[in-house]
Design a protein around this motif. Sequence first.
Motif, PDB file in Angstrom:
ATOM      1  N   VAL A   1       8.079  -1.575  -9.505  1.00 21.51           N
ATOM      2  CA  VAL A   1       8.900  -2.776  -9.277  1.00 21.51           C
ATOM      3  C   VAL A   1      10.076  -2.453  -8.369  1.00 21.51           C
ATOM      4  O   VAL A   1      10.371  -3.179  -7.406  1.00 21.51           O
ATOM      5  N   VAL A   2      10.768  -1.348  -8.650  1.00 19.85           N
ATOM      6  CA  VAL A   2      11.931  -0.962  -7.860  1.00 19.85           C
ATOM      7  C   VAL A   2      11.536  -0.642  -6.422  1.00 19.85           C
ATOM      8  O   VAL A   2      12.164  -1.104  -5.462  1.00 19.85           O
ATOM      9  N   VAL A   3      10.479   0.134  -6.269  1.00 25.52           N
ATOM     10  CA  VAL A   3      10.042   0.544  -4.932  1.00 25.52           C
ATOM     11  C   VAL A   3       9.591  -0.662  -4.113  1.00 25.52           C
ATOM     12  O   VAL A   3       9.930  -0.785  -2.930  1.00 25.52           O
ATOM     13  N   ILE A   4       8.844  -1.554  -4.732  1.00 19.95           N
ATOM     14  CA  ILE A   4       8.394  -2.758  -4.020  1.00 19.95           C
ATOM     15  C   ILE A   4       9.586  -3.576  -3.540  1.00 19.95           C
ATOM     16  O   ILE A   4       9.635  -4.030  -2.384  1.00 19.95           O
ATOM     17  N   ALA A   5      10.575  -3.771  -4.413  1.00 22.54           N
ATOM     18  CA  ALA A   5      11.732  -4.596  -4.059  1.00 22.54           C
ATOM     19  C   ALA A   5      12.510  -3.992  -2.887  1.00 22.54           C
ATOM     20  O   ALA A   5      12.827  -4.688  -1.910  1.00 22.54           O
ATOM     21  N   VAL A   6      12.807  -2.696  -2.963  1.00 27.77           N
ATOM     22  CA  VAL A   6      13.600  -2.055  -1.908  1.00 27.77           C
ATOM     23  C   VAL A   6      12.791  -1.936  -0.620  1.00 27.77           C
ATOM     24  O   VAL A   6      13.312  -2.184   0.481  1.00 27.77           O
TER      25      VAL A   6
ATOM     26  N   VAL B   1       0.833  -1.204   0.000  1.00 23.97           N
ATOM     27  CA  VAL B   1       0.000   0.000   0.000  1.00 23.97           C
ATOM     28  C   VAL B   1       0.868   1.255   0.000  1.00 23.97           C
ATOM     29  O   VAL B   1       0.643   2.195  -0.770  1.00 23.97           O
ATOM     30  N   ASN B   2       1.886   1.270   0.874  1.00 25.17           N
ATOM     31  CA  ASN B   2       2.742   2.450   0.934  1.00 25.17           C
ATOM     32  C   ASN B   2       3.595   2.610  -0.319  1.00 25.17           C
ATOM     33  O   ASN B   2       3.852   3.729  -0.764  1.00 25.17           O
ATOM     34  N   ALA B   3       4.039   1.477  -0.895  1.00 29.66           N
ATOM     35  CA  ALA B   3       4.808   1.560  -2.136  1.00 29.66           C
ATOM     36  C   ALA B   3       3.952   2.160  -3.246  1.00 29.66           C
ATOM     37  O   ALA B   3       4.413   3.013  -4.016  1.00 29.66           O
ATOM     38  N   LEU B   4       2.699   1.719  -3.329  1.00 29.93           N
ATOM     39  CA  LEU B   4       1.792   2.271  -4.332  1.00 29.93           C
ATOM     40  C   LEU B   4       1.555   3.758  -4.074  1.00 29.93           C
ATOM     41  O   LEU B   4       1.492   4.564  -5.009  1.00 29.93           O
TER      42      LEU B   4
ATOM     43  N   MET C   1      12.289   7.070  -4.535  1.00 24.77           N
ATOM     44  CA  MET C   1      11.685   7.436  -5.809  1.00 24.77           C
ATOM     45  C   MET C   1      12.682   8.124  -6.729  1.00 24.77           C
ATOM     46  O   MET C   1      12.630   7.974  -7.949  1.00 24.77           O
ATOM     47  N   ALA C   2      13.633   8.874  -6.169  1.00 25.36           N
ATOM     48  CA  ALA C   2      14.693   9.474  -6.984  1.00 25.36           C
ATOM     49  C   ALA C   2      15.580   8.387  -7.571  1.00 25.36           C
ATOM     50  O   ALA C   2      16.042   8.496  -8.721  1.00 25.36           O
ATOM     51  N   LEU C   3      15.818   7.347  -6.791  1.00 24.73           N
ATOM     52  CA  LEU C   3      16.584   6.199  -7.279  1.00 24.73           C
ATOM     53  C   LEU C   3      15.875   5.566  -8.474  1.00 24.73           C
ATOM     54  O   LEU C   3      16.481   5.263  -9.502  1.00 24.73           O
ATOM     55  N   SER C   4      14.573   5.387  -8.339  1.00 28.61           N
ATOM     56  CA  SER C   4      13.785   4.799  -9.420  1.00 28.61           C
ATOM     57  C   SER C   4      13.755   5.709 -10.640  1.00 28.61           C
ATOM     58  O   SER C   4      13.861   5.249 -11.786  1.00 28.61           O
ATOM     59  N   SER C   5      13.610   7.015 -10.418  1.00 27.72           N
ATOM     60  CA  SER C   5      13.583   7.966 -11.522  1.00 27.72           C
ATOM     61  C   SER C   5      14.915   7.976 -12.264  1.00 27.72           C
ATOM     62  O   SER C   5      14.959   8.097 -13.493  1.00 27.72           O
TER      63      SER C   5
ATOM     64  N   MET D   1       4.995  10.083  -6.690  1.00 28.98           N
ATOM     65  CA  MET D   1       6.112  10.387  -7.573  1.00 28.98           C
ATOM     66  C   MET D   1       5.636  10.638  -8.993  1.00 28.98           C
ATOM     67  O   MET D   1       6.047  11.595  -9.655  1.00 28.98           O
ATOM     68  N   VAL D   2       4.739   9.781  -9.469  1.00 34.66           N
ATOM     69  CA  VAL D   2       4.216   9.908 -10.821  1.00 34.66           C
ATOM     70  C   VAL D   2       3.508  11.249 -10.993  1.00 34.66           C
ATOM     71  O   VAL D   2       3.572  11.879 -12.054  1.00 34.66           O
ATOM     72  N   GLY D   3       2.833  11.704  -9.933  1.00 35.06           N
ATOM     73  CA  GLY D   3       2.176  13.001 -10.000  1.00 35.06           C
ATOM     74  C   GLY D   3       3.155  14.118 -10.294  1.00 35.06           C
ATOM     75  O   GLY D   3       2.921  14.967 -11.164  1.00 35.06           O
ATOM     76  N   PHE D   4       4.298  14.107  -9.585  1.00 33.52           N
ATOM     77  CA  PHE D   4       5.284  15.160  -9.818  1.00 33.52           C
ATOM     78  C   PHE D   4       5.955  14.993 -11.172  1.00 33.52           C
ATOM     79  O   PHE D   4       6.236  15.979 -11.866  1.00 33.52           O
ATOM     80  N   VAL D   5       6.226  13.743 -11.567  1.00 35.00           N
ATOM     81  CA  VAL D   5       6.820  13.491 -12.884  1.00 35.00           C
ATOM     82  C   VAL D   5       5.881  13.984 -13.981  1.00 35.00           C
ATOM     83  O   VAL D   5       6.309  14.572 -14.975  1.00 35.00           O
ATOM     84  N   PHE D   6       4.570  13.741 -13.801  1.00 37.63           N
ATOM     85  CA  PHE D   6       3.594  14.222 -14.777  1.00 37.63           C
ATOM     86  C   PHE D   6       3.634  15.751 -14.852  1.00 37.63           C
ATOM     87  O   PHE D   6       3.668  16.332 -15.945  1.00 37.63           O
TER      88      PHE D   6
END
Length: 673
Positions: free
Chosen positions: A517-522, A343-346, A632-636, A352-357
Amino acid sequence: MTIERRIALLGQPNSGKSTVFNALTGAHQHVGNWPGKTVERKEGRFRHNDADYTVIDLPGAYSLSANSDEEIITRDCIASGNINLVCILADASQLERSLFMLADYAGIKIPAMLVVTMVDVAEAQGKQVDVTKLEKTLGIPVVGIVAPERKNYGEFYVKLEESFENPRLVDSRRLQALFQSSDGNGAYKKALSLVPKEGAGNFSGHWLASKLVEGDVLAARMVDSLSGGKAGMDFSSNARDGNLYTSECKFRWIEELLSDAVTRNKNVSGVLTRFDRLAISRRWGKLIALGIIALGIAASMIVAMPIMGIGLGLPKAVGPLVMRLADAGVPSWLAAFLNDVLVNALSWVISMVGFVFGVNFVFGLIEDVGYMARISYSFDNTMSKLGLQGKSIMPMIISLGCTIGGAAGTRVIDSWGQKILTIALVWAVPCGATFAVIPTLANAFFGWGSILVMVLLFLIMFVHIIVTAKIFGRKLSPVAERTGIIMELPPYHKPHWKALFRTTLDRVWGVFRKAFVVVIAVAALFWLLAYSSDGDASRTVLYKIGTAIEPVTRFLGMRWQAFIAFLSSMISKEAVLGVTSVLFAGGGTIFSATARSTAADSGIGAILAAAMTKPEALAFMVAVTFNVPCLMALSSTYQESHSLKWTIRIALYYIFTALLLSCIVFHLSKLFF
């Protein structure tokens, strides 16, 4: 039976090449690197009328001379023989200069078609381009399009199929005649005598001769490999002013080509020209650019807020429902895992997607109307001191608000090496979340002296950026390969809203898929390290690791509690106060504090002031500020770099430097406190 076709997009920067590539391939793209080069490789697919097309977006370059990695890669791709058709793109609003690539291509024995882009901008300037006349003169299919608008691609597909049904080469006879008639010192005639009449591979004899006159080393080596001698190298090494001679011939050819094909029926207003004088001036250019970037960041946040609100509200809305699974017989640890991690990863990813958008939409708009090139021009000299070009300034400034947006903003940088170097420097810029945490800690320990702490952090940031640029720049932007930015300032024009929105959505979807995927794994790994069945932090693996290495972390300036909080800051900077509250004051779990579901104790400042010395506090603040910005910066970074190796390399570098800075600051500050 399915037909397989391979086409390449060739053109100068800002010719609309990437826009056409995105319009044709949509989400069916693969982005990586050309083998052995720090130049981005884009390849995509689309299907039309029972034919499968593979599209290769060749690096943007101004010619086919061997002066840069981009130009060498383009030539190697053409020489490989794996391309069935080359689509040469030219900007209708500045056709005289944009057609130089076509002139440089003339003489290459691969079928081609000419795609004239930005015809709407040209029409706004009062220019009319007669593609029929161009087609008759060039001998190849020619089509005019507005690249971002898919609805007008019908004629493009017609010409594309025509190019395969009746493949044709660019008619270069008139250009050859100009080379011969202007050959005052006989250099071109001499060069022709050195090359086979039929040329070599996909390159005609005329094309190779012109490159020998220009002193092109790759062409000389190709000629010598055929003859077994070294006449080509000897000739090219002694070439003088060859580029001036061939360029003059090519521009005369272009001028003749356009004399009947382009008409002008009105004068262009000079209002925007007056603005440009300010936008690119030494005195006002940077100030105007900084102001527009600041407004862009604010606008990005406004656009992002609704999406970020959904992400931030998800744990409160869904979390209680997930925890009820325990009442239905699901093990409590599994319910906790689903709530804390999934839930928290989502939630994090949607935020993050909001800011990227927001960043992609707003700054895509700035780029679409033509102003981004002015920003690059204004800051090119400044950024060159770091081994970068002017386009890197925008991501670095955005990072003051959010590192995620800064990393995402590097999409405007053409060179892959410079893109990665920019991301590496972007990480050194403290983000808005850092400014929400560090002042609280600084005020608790230093009161009014917290202002000096913030000044110290900014001084460290500038030094960090310079040192990081030197370390990573050796590989990503070698000194010998650095050049000032060469570009045409595109004309201003109205934005293409539908295309901009579509491109932004495609990009955001790609970010979401990889980031989740990255966020879930970490997050799952950190949850396991921070988990204990009764919520006691002393029973976690993190506690055992922290206490075991505390003799080392003490030397670095951090007790085990501070070190674990330092680790949690890699997940999110906002977690630091909550985690330190859990570790020093009790209440809640480490992971729930990291996931922001456990708030910091209201008296955390006083608690920390009693538990840590001033040198430890200062070292801790420095370590947190210059640690990995957040998960999220790592994922970006991974999304933009398309390289797990470089993402890990940058992350390890920042962990190491954060600990090193912590150690230095700790031991130096003990001399004063």
